[in-house]
Design an enzyme around this catalytic site. Structure first.
Site, PDB file in Angstrom:
ATOM      1  N   ASN A  69       0.100  19.972 -18.929  1.00 27.86           N
ATOM      2  CA  ASN A  69      -0.295  19.094 -20.040  1.00 27.86           C
ATOM      3  C   ASN A  69      -0.367  19.860 -21.362  1.00 27.86           C
ATOM      4  O   ASN A  69      -0.930  19.352 -22.336  1.00 27.86           O
ATOM      5  CB  ASN A  69      -1.665  18.456 -19.751  1.00 27.86           C
ATOM      6  CG  ASN A  69      -1.614  17.579 -18.532  1.00 27.86           C
ATOM      7  OD1 ASN A  69      -0.650  16.859 -18.317  1.00 27.86           O
ATOM      8  ND2 ASN A  69      -2.635  17.663 -17.693  1.00 27.86           N
ATOM      9  N   HIS A 129       7.837  10.634 -27.164  1.00 20.42           N
ATOM     10  CA  HIS A 129       6.877  11.479 -26.450  1.00 20.42           C
ATOM     11  C   HIS A 129       7.138  12.976 -26.693  1.00 20.42           C
ATOM     12  O   HIS A 129       6.222  13.730 -27.018  1.00 20.42           O
ATOM     13  CB  HIS A 129       6.921  11.155 -24.957  1.00 20.42           C
ATOM     14  CG  HIS A 129       6.001  12.005 -24.139  1.00 20.42           C
ATOM     15  ND1 HIS A 129       4.631  11.935 -24.248  1.00 20.42           N
ATOM     16  CD2 HIS A 129       6.250  12.985 -23.235  1.00 20.42           C
ATOM     17  CE1 HIS A 129       4.072  12.810 -23.429  1.00 20.42           C
ATOM     18  NE2 HIS A 129       5.036  13.468 -22.805  1.00 20.42           N
ATOM     19  N   HIS A 150      -0.708  12.690 -26.828  1.00 15.87           N
ATOM     20  CA  HIS A 150      -1.118  11.353 -26.385  1.00 15.87           C
ATOM     21  C   HIS A 150      -1.909  10.634 -27.477  1.00 15.87           C
ATOM     22  O   HIS A 150      -1.757   9.429 -27.677  1.00 15.87           O
ATOM     23  CB  HIS A 150      -1.947  11.446 -25.099  1.00 15.87           C
ATOM     24  CG  HIS A 150      -1.117  11.753 -23.894  1.00 15.87           C
ATOM     25  ND1 HIS A 150      -1.661  12.161 -22.700  1.00 15.87           N
ATOM     26  CD2 HIS A 150       0.214  11.707 -23.686  1.00 15.87           C
ATOM     27  CE1 HIS A 150      -0.699  12.360 -21.821  1.00 15.87           C
ATOM     28  NE2 HIS A 150       0.450  12.092 -22.394  1.00 15.87           N
ATOM     29  N   GLU A 199      -3.940  18.056  -9.422  1.00 16.67           N
ATOM     30  CA  GLU A 199      -4.448  18.557 -10.702  1.00 16.67           C
ATOM     31  C   GLU A 199      -5.932  18.892 -10.636  1.00 16.67           C
ATOM     32  O   GLU A 199      -6.727  18.479 -11.479  1.00 16.67           O
ATOM     33  CB  GLU A 199      -4.164  17.549 -11.821  1.00 16.67           C
ATOM     34  CG  GLU A 199      -4.181  18.214 -13.190  1.00 16.67           C
ATOM     35  CD  GLU A 199      -3.650  17.322 -14.296  1.00 16.67           C
ATOM     36  OE1 GLU A 199      -2.544  16.784 -14.160  1.00 16.67           O
ATOM     37  OE2 GLU A 199      -4.368  17.172 -15.298  1.00 16.67           O
ATOM     38  N   LYS A 216       8.156  23.450 -12.538  1.00 17.20           N
ATOM     39  CA  LYS A 216       7.247  22.334 -12.257  1.00 17.20           C
ATOM     40  C   LYS A 216       7.000  22.204 -10.752  1.00 17.20           C
ATOM     41  O   LYS A 216       5.876  21.934 -10.316  1.00 17.20           O
ATOM     42  CB  LYS A 216       7.791  21.020 -12.839  1.00 17.20           C
ATOM     43  CG  LYS A 216       6.838  19.869 -12.551  1.00 17.20           C
ATOM     44  CD  LYS A 216       6.840  18.778 -13.547  1.00 17.20           C
ATOM     45  CE  LYS A 216       5.721  17.773 -13.198  1.00 17.20           C
ATOM     46  NZ  LYS A 216       5.673  16.626 -14.053  1.00 17.20           N
ATOM     47  N   LYS A 268       3.467  11.821 -10.501  1.00 21.34           N
ATOM     48  CA  LYS A 268       2.565  11.053 -11.378  1.00 21.34           C
ATOM     49  C   LYS A 268       3.225   9.731 -11.731  1.00 21.34           C
ATOM     50  O   LYS A 268       4.376   9.694 -12.167  1.00 21.34           O
ATOM     51  CB  LYS A 268       2.256  11.832 -12.654  1.00 21.34           C
ATOM     52  CG  LYS A 268       1.169  12.871 -12.466  1.00 21.34           C
ATOM     53  CD  LYS A 268       0.674  13.397 -13.797  1.00 21.34           C
ATOM     54  CE  LYS A 268      -0.400  14.457 -13.575  1.00 21.34           C
ATOM     55  NZ  LYS A 268      -0.788  15.104 -14.842  1.00 21.34           N
ATOM     56  N   ARG A 273      -2.334  22.661 -12.191  1.00 18.61           N
ATOM     57  CA  ARG A 273      -1.373  21.664 -12.674  1.00 18.61           C
ATOM     58  C   ARG A 273      -1.666  21.228 -14.115  1.00 18.61           C
ATOM     59  O   ARG A 273      -0.775  20.784 -14.823  1.00 18.61           O
ATOM     60  CB  ARG A 273      -1.354  20.442 -11.741  1.00 18.61           C
ATOM     61  CG  ARG A 273      -0.318  19.431 -12.167  1.00 18.61           C
ATOM     62  CD  ARG A 273      -0.023  18.374 -11.127  1.00 18.61           C
ATOM     63  NE  ARG A 273       0.956  17.432 -11.648  1.00 18.61           N
ATOM     64  CZ  ARG A 273       1.616  16.553 -10.931  1.00 18.61           C
ATOM     65  NH1 ARG A 273       1.414  16.494  -9.631  1.00 18.61           N
ATOM     66  NH2 ARG A 273       2.474  15.734 -11.489  1.00 18.61           N
ATOM     67  N   HIS A 312      -0.194  18.208 -24.738  1.00 19.21           N
ATOM     68  CA  HIS A 312      -0.237  16.766 -24.504  1.00 19.21           C
ATOM     69  C   HIS A 312      -1.491  16.068 -25.009  1.00 19.21           C
ATOM     70  O   HIS A 312      -1.489  14.855 -25.171  1.00 19.21           O
ATOM     71  CB  HIS A 312      -0.066  16.459 -23.013  1.00 19.21           C
ATOM     72  CG  HIS A 312       1.355  16.569 -22.551  1.00 19.21           C
ATOM     73  ND1 HIS A 312       2.078  17.744 -22.634  1.00 19.21           N
ATOM     74  CD2 HIS A 312       2.199  15.657 -22.019  1.00 19.21           C
ATOM     75  CE1 HIS A 312       3.290  17.538 -22.162  1.00 19.21           C
ATOM     76  NE2 HIS A 312       3.393  16.282 -21.783  1.00 19.21           N
ATOM     77  N   GLU A 347       9.712  18.380 -24.361  1.00 22.47           N
ATOM     78  CA  GLU A 347       9.094  18.667 -23.060  1.00 22.47           C
ATOM     79  C   GLU A 347       9.649  19.978 -22.513  1.00 22.47           C
ATOM     80  O   GLU A 347       8.943  20.761 -21.885  1.00 22.47           O
ATOM     81  CB  GLU A 347       9.374  17.497 -22.116  1.00 22.47           C
ATOM     82  CG  GLU A 347       8.430  17.327 -20.970  1.00 22.47           C
ATOM     83  CD  GLU A 347       6.990  16.967 -21.360  1.00 22.47           C
ATOM     84  OE1 GLU A 347       6.099  17.775 -21.054  1.00 22.47           O
ATOM     85  OE2 GLU A 347       6.743  15.893 -21.933  1.00 22.47           O
ATOM     86  N   ARG A 392       0.823  -1.230   0.000  1.00 23.67           N
ATOM     87  CA  ARG A 392       0.000   0.000   0.000  1.00 23.67           C
ATOM     88  C   ARG A 392       0.847   1.266   0.000  1.00 23.67           C
ATOM     89  O   ARG A 392       0.410   2.335   0.422  1.00 23.67           O
ATOM     90  CB  ARG A 392      -0.965   0.029   1.190  1.00 23.67           C
ATOM     91  CG  ARG A 392      -1.945  -1.130   1.164  1.00 23.67           C
ATOM     92  CD  ARG A 392      -3.148  -0.871   2.064  1.00 23.67           C
ATOM     93  NE  ARG A 392      -4.003  -2.041   2.058  1.00 23.67           N
ATOM     94  CZ  ARG A 392      -3.853  -3.068   2.882  1.00 23.67           C
ATOM     95  NH1 ARG A 392      -2.917  -3.059   3.802  1.00 23.67           N
ATOM     96  NH2 ARG A 392      -4.661  -4.107   2.815  1.00 23.67           N
TER      97      ARG A 392
HETATM   98  N1  GLY Z   1       3.505  15.627 -16.792  1.00 26.18           N
HETATM   99  C1  GLY Z   1       2.523  16.498 -16.301  1.00 26.18           C
HETATM  100  C2  GLY Z   1       2.396  16.502 -14.822  1.00 26.18           C
HETATM  101  O1  GLY Z   1       3.235  15.969 -14.132  1.00 26.18           O
HETATM  102  O2  GLY Z   1       1.441  17.016 -14.307  1.00 26.18           O
END
Ligand code: GLY
Length: 335
Positions: A220, A239, A227, A212, A202, A132, A216, A223, A174, A110
């Site tokens: 993206n 990517h 994606h 998010e 970041k 993430k 946040r 993105h 990126e 967990r």
């Molecule tokens: N890669 C986008 C984030 O970490 O929110």
């Protein structure tokens, strides 16, 4: 060596940036850990010394390894080795390693500690920061995962010296995103300073909106299309390359919706071109396939598509974007 903190109360952690940063691993292993499971890939030539008993577990190469089976295999290997809740996972590699090892750490017992040692530019400026983690399903990228903050991140820029050129360039895709997130003069900075500037940006965003629920989402930027391109194209785009195309697309879509002018679109194109990144998808893409996948995106809502778009107030999430506008903007790639 630069040190930036991601401020999340009791779960705050340092991000160390610089050449040789991996040598600080021993001092950043959580106190009390007796075993470190190093998760990496065989082709990654950067051994680490955790300062406690350690064993290395290899993932297969490529985006295909980012699946639930890899997570199960890792967790079973941790269990067979006898790892306990006090122990630590050390993820040494690119985005695939960070995502899979981070998710395995999030669910094993967990949740056990994880330290990230990203060895790609993409990992250092994005994937390893902010917690993430997750894996792909056949239906789409990153559909299963968790937010699980690391105990520390070591961005060793020396590890970037062995990256294949295409992989390095992918990281620049990126990095290019941060030019539109308020990091000025990125291209004039040394590599260490540029990585640290992206990390600081970041860290600030994640510190203000970890889960998010708002801000946040600007991370993206570019993105949504990226994606979809990766999903429909069978992952033959890196990517960061997909993000670069997504940035150009997002700027053009914003223009079509009257949010930015042609100069702003040109700025996007100039940044992407300066990093020698692609500005249009490879041949064979299909607008309807892309729109179908984008409509399935986690950020999509009923009644239209959702994108992060530039505008008079900077980047923001825009919902309810009509499929017609998206299709017409995709059509600009054919000119
Ligand atoms: N890669 C986008 C984030 O970490 O929110």
């Amino acid at each position: 060596m630069r040190e930036i903190r991601v401020e999340l109360g009791e779960r705050s952690y340092p991000v160390v940036v610089g050449s040789g940063a991996r040598h600080r691993l021993g001092e950043l292993i959580p106190i009390g850990a007796t075993r470190a499971a190093v998760v990496s890939q065989e082709a990654i030539p950067w051994p680490v010394d955790c300062g406690v008993e350690q064993r290395t577990f290899f993932l297969d190469e490529g985006e295909d390894a980012k699946n639930l089976e890899s997570v199960e295999e890792l967790c079973r290997a941790f269990a067979k080795w006898g790892m306990h809740r006090i122990d630590v996972v050390v993820a040494v590699g690119g985005g695939v390693v960070t995502d899979v090892a981070g998710f395995a750490a999030a669910v094993y017992h967990r949740g056990i500690a994880v330290v990230h040692v990203p060895t790609t530019l993409l990992g250092q400026v994005d994937a390893a920061i902010g917690g993430k983690t997750g894996v792909n399903l056949p239906e789409g990228k990153n559909l299963v995962g968790a937010i699980w903050q690391p105990a520390a991140v070591l961005c060793d820029t020396e590890t970037l010296t062995t990256l294949p050129p295409r992989e390095y360039r992918s990281g620049l895709g990126e990095m290019a995103k941060y030019a539109f997130l308020g990091v000025p003069g990125l291209r004039d900075l040394s590599l260490d300073d540029a990585v640290a500037a992206c990390v600081a940006c970041k860290a600030d965003v994640v510190g203000s909106d970890e889960r998010e629920s708002g801000r946040r989402a600007v991370l993206n930027y570019g993105h949504t299309l990226a994606h979809a391109l990766e999903t429909t194209g069978g992952y033959d785009l890196r990517h960061g390359e997909a993000v670069a195309i997504g940035l150009v697309f997002a700027a053009r879509l914003a223009r079509r919706l009257g949010r930015v002018d042609a100069d702003r679109v040109a700025e996007h194109e100039a940044v992407v071109a300066a990093y020698d990144l692609p500005m249009r998808p490879p041949p064979g893409w299909d607008a309807h396939d892309l729109i179908t996948v984008m409509a399935r995106d986690k950020k999509a809502t009923n009644g239209g598509l959702t994108f992060v778009l530039d505008g008079p107030n900077g980047l923001e999430v825009v919902t309810g974007v009509a499929a017609d506008a998206v299709e017409a903007t995709l059509g600009e790639f054919e000119r």
